[in-house]
Design an enzyme around this catalytic site. Structure first.
Site, PDB file in Angstrom:
ATOM      1  N   LYS A 176       0.850  -1.200   0.000  1.00 47.52           N
ATOM      2  CA  LYS A 176       0.000   0.000   0.000  1.00 47.52           C
ATOM      3  C   LYS A 176       0.881   1.243   0.000  1.00 47.52           C
ATOM      4  O   LYS A 176       1.605   1.493   0.953  1.00 47.52           O
ATOM      5  CB  LYS A 176      -0.926   0.041   1.216  1.00 47.52           C
ATOM      6  CG  LYS A 176      -2.011   1.115   1.037  1.00 47.52           C
ATOM      7  CD  LYS A 176      -2.716   1.506   2.297  1.00 47.52           C
ATOM      8  CE  LYS A 176      -2.057   2.633   3.026  1.00 47.52           C
ATOM      9  NZ  LYS A 176      -2.018   3.922   2.302  1.00 47.52           N
ATOM     10  N   GLU A 251      10.766   1.471   9.782  1.00 49.65           N
ATOM     11  CA  GLU A 251      11.667   2.598   9.473  1.00 49.65           C
ATOM     12  C   GLU A 251      10.875   3.861   9.746  1.00 49.65           C
ATOM     13  O   GLU A 251       9.958   4.199   8.991  1.00 49.65           O
ATOM     14  CB  GLU A 251      12.108   2.538   8.000  1.00 49.65           C
ATOM     15  CG  GLU A 251      12.810   1.252   7.603  1.00 49.65           C
ATOM     16  CD  GLU A 251      14.187   1.099   8.237  1.00 49.65           C
ATOM     17  OE1 GLU A 251      14.747   2.109   8.699  1.00 49.65           O
ATOM     18  OE2 GLU A 251      14.689  -0.032   8.282  1.00 49.65           O
ATOM     19  N   GLU A 387       9.673  15.877  15.233  1.00 45.58           N
ATOM     20  CA  GLU A 387       9.942  15.870  13.795  1.00 45.58           C
ATOM     21  C   GLU A 387       8.989  16.825  13.089  1.00 45.58           C
ATOM     22  O   GLU A 387       7.771  16.711  13.215  1.00 45.58           O
ATOM     23  CB  GLU A 387       9.748  14.449  13.244  1.00 45.58           C
ATOM     24  CG  GLU A 387      10.122  14.350  11.788  1.00 45.58           C
ATOM     25  CD  GLU A 387       9.896  12.964  11.204  1.00 45.58           C
ATOM     26  OE1 GLU A 387       8.859  12.346  11.499  1.00 45.58           O
ATOM     27  OE2 GLU A 387      10.755  12.503  10.427  1.00 45.58           O
TER      28      GLU A 387
HETATM   29  P1  NDP Z   1       2.550   7.880   8.007  1.00 45.58           P
HETATM   30  O1  NDP Z   1       3.040   7.109   9.165  1.00 45.58           O
HETATM   31  O2  NDP Z   1       1.412   8.797   8.179  1.00 45.58           O
HETATM   32  O3  NDP Z   1       2.138   6.913   6.817  1.00 45.58           O
HETATM   33  C1  NDP Z   1       3.010   5.947   6.243  1.00 45.58           C
HETATM   34  C2  NDP Z   1       2.183   4.900   5.547  1.00 45.58           C
HETATM   35  O4  NDP Z   1       1.433   4.172   6.526  1.00 45.58           O
HETATM   36  C3  NDP Z   1       1.161   5.458   4.583  1.00 45.58           C
HETATM   37  O5  NDP Z   1       1.011   4.583   3.494  1.00 45.58           O
HETATM   38  C4  NDP Z   1      -0.084   5.489   5.434  1.00 45.58           C
HETATM   39  O6  NDP Z   1      -1.248   5.531   4.674  1.00 45.58           O
HETATM   40  C5  NDP Z   1       0.058   4.201   6.198  1.00 45.58           C
HETATM   41  N1  NDP Z   1      -0.702   4.097   7.426  1.00 45.58           N
HETATM   42  C6  NDP Z   1      -1.188   5.080   8.226  1.00 45.58           C
HETATM   43  N2  NDP Z   1      -1.856   4.553   9.289  1.00 45.58           N
HETATM   44  C7  NDP Z   1      -1.784   3.205   9.157  1.00 45.58           C
HETATM   45  C8  NDP Z   1      -2.265   2.108   9.922  1.00 45.58           C
HETATM   46  N3  NDP Z   1      -2.961   2.274  11.048  1.00 45.58           N
HETATM   47  N4  NDP Z   1      -1.995   0.856   9.490  1.00 45.58           N
HETATM   48  C9  NDP Z   1      -1.277   0.662   8.375  1.00 45.58           C
HETATM   49  N5  NDP Z   1      -0.820   1.656   7.594  1.00 45.58           N
HETATM   50  C10 NDP Z   1      -1.056   2.912   7.979  1.00 45.58           C
HETATM   51  O7  NDP Z   1       3.829   8.640   7.421  1.00 45.58           O
HETATM   52  P2  NDP Z   1       3.857   9.710   6.266  1.00 45.58           P
HETATM   53  O8  NDP Z   1       3.282   9.120   5.022  1.00 45.58           O
HETATM   54  O9  NDP Z   1       3.307  10.985   6.790  1.00 45.58           O
HETATM   55  O10 NDP Z   1       5.437   9.851   6.016  1.00 45.58           O
HETATM   56  C11 NDP Z   1       6.253  10.683   6.718  1.00 45.58           C
HETATM   57  C12 NDP Z   1       6.973   9.950   7.833  1.00 45.58           C
HETATM   58  O11 NDP Z   1       7.726   8.882   7.302  1.00 45.58           O
HETATM   59  C13 NDP Z   1       7.971  10.820   8.564  1.00 45.58           C
HETATM   60  O12 NDP Z   1       7.844  10.614   9.942  1.00 45.58           O
HETATM   61  C14 NDP Z   1       9.309  10.319   8.068  1.00 45.58           C
HETATM   62  O13 NDP Z   1      10.377  10.537   8.947  1.00 45.58           O
HETATM   63  C15 NDP Z   1       9.030   8.881   7.888  1.00 45.58           C
HETATM   64  N6  NDP Z   1      10.000   8.294   6.984  1.00 45.58           N
HETATM   65  C16 NDP Z   1      10.953   7.443   7.489  1.00 45.58           C
HETATM   66  C17 NDP Z   1      11.929   6.913   6.676  1.00 45.58           C
HETATM   67  C18 NDP Z   1      12.947   5.957   7.191  1.00 45.58           C
HETATM   68  O14 NDP Z   1      13.597   5.301   6.388  1.00 45.58           O
HETATM   69  N7  NDP Z   1      13.129   5.820   8.493  1.00 45.58           N
HETATM   70  C19 NDP Z   1      11.989   7.269   5.231  1.00 45.58           C
HETATM   71  C20 NDP Z   1      10.940   8.160   4.822  1.00 45.58           C
HETATM   72  C21 NDP Z   1       9.988   8.656   5.672  1.00 45.58           C
HETATM   73  P3  NDP Z   1      -1.964   6.953   4.392  1.00 45.58           P
HETATM   74  O15 NDP Z   1      -0.956   7.842   3.791  1.00 45.58           O
HETATM   75  O16 NDP Z   1      -3.023   6.563   3.464  1.00 45.58           O
HETATM   76  O17 NDP Z   1      -2.447   7.431   5.719  1.00 45.58           O
END
Ligand code: NDP
Length: 483
Positions: A176, A251, A387
């Site tokens: 997803k 991550e 963050e």
């Molecule tokens: P989110 O945690 O909001 O979302 C990440 C993914 O998880 C999206 O596809 C989201 O869907 C999905 N998601 C949200 N809630 C759930 C749930 N309850 N169960 C399963 N999946 C879920 O992160 P962001 O998209 O806002 O990304 C930014 C964040 O990612 C920052 O904190 C950044 O630091 C981190 N990040 C970390 C990296 C690493 O390598 N450590 C690399 C890149 C980013 P939807 O968008 O549809 O809500």
């Protein structure tokens, strides 16, 4: 390979509408306008995807590494041949400059596929000989159906970073992408069909995290979850998956320090610090958001850094002149602006930026913000602890190596860090003591895909990259044979 107005899920090798028949708006952040619609999938779509993956697993896991290698390479070639279409789609979805998508995001996506397609040919397991008695050998077997969930900041780059090792090791995937940036994953499904990926091996379900994403996490047949995203979402995922003993790779977020000693190569440091602060509008988990500068260099650094930041051109992502495009969404821009207000309340001085940019024309309703530098905040304040994930950095002087390390480690996160110095013994001392999964010395974002990648503290659990990813997506089984 063109985007469509109504996206579809990719299940069992076919593009299919969501079971609910409902769609979500997909907004172009550079215009603020809805430009396509994505499936609002739910547990019924996930169920179909898991069934398709489970059905495909016996053949895919036993077809041999060469077949998997060839198909993944073909997929990489198709992405590369369609680089322009993929880059335009990534830019339109995420608001990032087309130039960045074409030079960073999409090339890395096909490289991920090539890297793991070839790595699997060399992946081997250990054997342990008990002299005169027995030999133990380790089988590394795929897990079955696995879930891959990725964020919006580097959409296809991070999605392929997960699915490539999962598929190469013989697993079948239900993935997803973020609902904010689904388009390149949609194009990927078309590329998979063209590459001849057998039906069900990869399934892509679009929709909301708490609905479609949560259904993947909860599904009893999904054996492992590779998740990249925010720390609070990671916590929820762990709470669901850990009690049922799913394998987890998380991550998560970062609040990365950039430590600059006075003896550094100033010019190189300035070029890279500008990049590490504001690339992709600071929306890269590896961006350095807390900059610590040794006091004798502090004023020179501050003045030059502010000057260069003011030169950055924020504008239409389609223009080759734009250094920075739009932030990913209205709500994200408001969150970043909220932190700028908080920084002032906490006593910080905004040295430049932080104001919305009126780009005009097609981009009139877009989410553009001038990159901001804040001075004068203590480590304990929320601006320095939480963050922000936007074009915002704080700067602060330090006097001793000890103090720099304490500042670097003084947050709950531990993803990446950067150290600038020409004193290599010192660089190594500091690298040993920084609490982070990655330390860059005199560089930033220089990535070798063979290296372990991940964070400590609240930045994650587990490692991806190289053999680590192949190990994550396989289960080790020891076979002891007496002779
Ligand atoms: P989110 O945690 O909001 O979302 C990440 C993914 O998880 C999206 O596809 C989201 O869907 C999905 N998601 C949200 N809630 C759930 C749930 N309850 N169960 C399963 N999946 C879920 O992160 P962001 O998209 O806002 O990304 C930014 C964040 O990612 C920052 O904190 C950044 O630091 C981190 N990040 C970390 C990296 C690493 O390598 N450590 C690399 C890149 C980013 P939807 O968008 O549809 O809500």
């Amino acid at each position: 390979m063109k985007p469509d107005k109504y996206l579809k899920n990719y299940i069992a090798g076919a593009l299919v509408p969501p079971e609910s028949g409902e769609y979500l708006d997909n907004v172009n952040p550079a215009t603020g306008k809805v430009y396509s619609f994505i499936p609002d999938s739910d547990e019924r779509d996930v169920q179909k995807a898991v069934e398709a993956a489970a059905k495909a697993f016996p053949d895919w896991s036993s077809c041999g590494v060469r077949k998997r290698f060839r198909i993944l390479l073909r997929l990489a070639d198709i992405i590369e041949q369609n680089l322009e279409d993929f880059a335009l789609a990534e830019s339109e979805d995420a608001g990032k400059p087309v130039s960045m998508a074409a030079s960073v995001d999409i090339p890395r996506a096909h490289e991920n596929l090539r890297f793991f397609a070839t790595a699997i040919l060399h992946f081997a397991a250990e054997s342990h000989h008990m002299e005169g008695e027995a030999v133990n050998y380790t089988l590394r077997q795929p897990l079955g159906v696995v879930g891959c969930i990725s964020p919006w900041n580097l959409p296809l780059y991070l999605f392929t970073w997960k699915i490539a090792p999962a598929l190469a090791t013989g697993n079948c995937v239900v993935g997803k992408p973020s609902e904010l940036t689904p388009m390149t994953a949609y194009l990927l499904s078309k590329a998979c069909m063209e590459a001849g990926l057998p039906p069900g091996v990869l399934n892509i379900v679009h929709g909301l995290g708490p609905k479609a994403g949560q259904a993947i996490i909860e599904h009893p047949q999904v054996k492992a979850i590779s998740f990249t995203g925010g720390t609070s979402t990671g916590r929820k995922i762990a709470a669901t998956a850990a009690p049922v003993f799913k394998k987890l790779s998380l991550e998560l977020g970062g609040k990365n320090p950039n430590i600059i000693f006075a003896d550094c190569d100033f010019d190189q440091m300035m070029v890279d610090t500008l990049r590490s602060s504001f690339s992709n509008n600071g929306q890269i988990c590896l961006c350095g958001s807390r900059i610590y500068v040794e006091r004798p260099l502090y004023e020179r650094f501050r003045d030059e850094f502010v000057k260069r930041t003011q030169f950055l051109k924020v504008g239409d992502p389609a223009s080759p002149m734009s250094d920075l495009g739009a932030l990913v969404s209205k709500s994200h821009m408001e969150k970043v602006q909220g932190y700028l207000q908080l920084a002032e309340v906490e006593g910080g001085k905004i040295l430049c930026g932080g104001t919305p940019v009126e780009v005009g024309g097609e981009c009139e309703g877009g989410y553009f913000l001038r990159p901001a530098i804040i001075e004068g905040l203590p480590i304990e304040c929320r601006t320095n602890q939480e963050e922000i994930f936007g074009p915002v950095v704080t700067i602060q002087p330090f006097d001793t190596e000890e103090e720099a390390i304490a500042l670097a480690n003084g947050v709950p996160y531990g993803l990446a860090s950067t150290v600038w110095t020409t004193n290599l013994p010192r660089a190594q001392r500091v690298a040993e003591r920084i609490q982070a999964g990655i330390v860059w010395i005199n560089c930033w974002m220089l990535r070798d895909l063979r290296t372990p990648f991940g964070g400590v503290k609240h930045s994650g659990v587990g490692r991806e990259g190289g053999w680590e990813a192949l190990r994550f997506f396989t289960e080790a089984k020891n076979v002891c044979m007496k002779y």
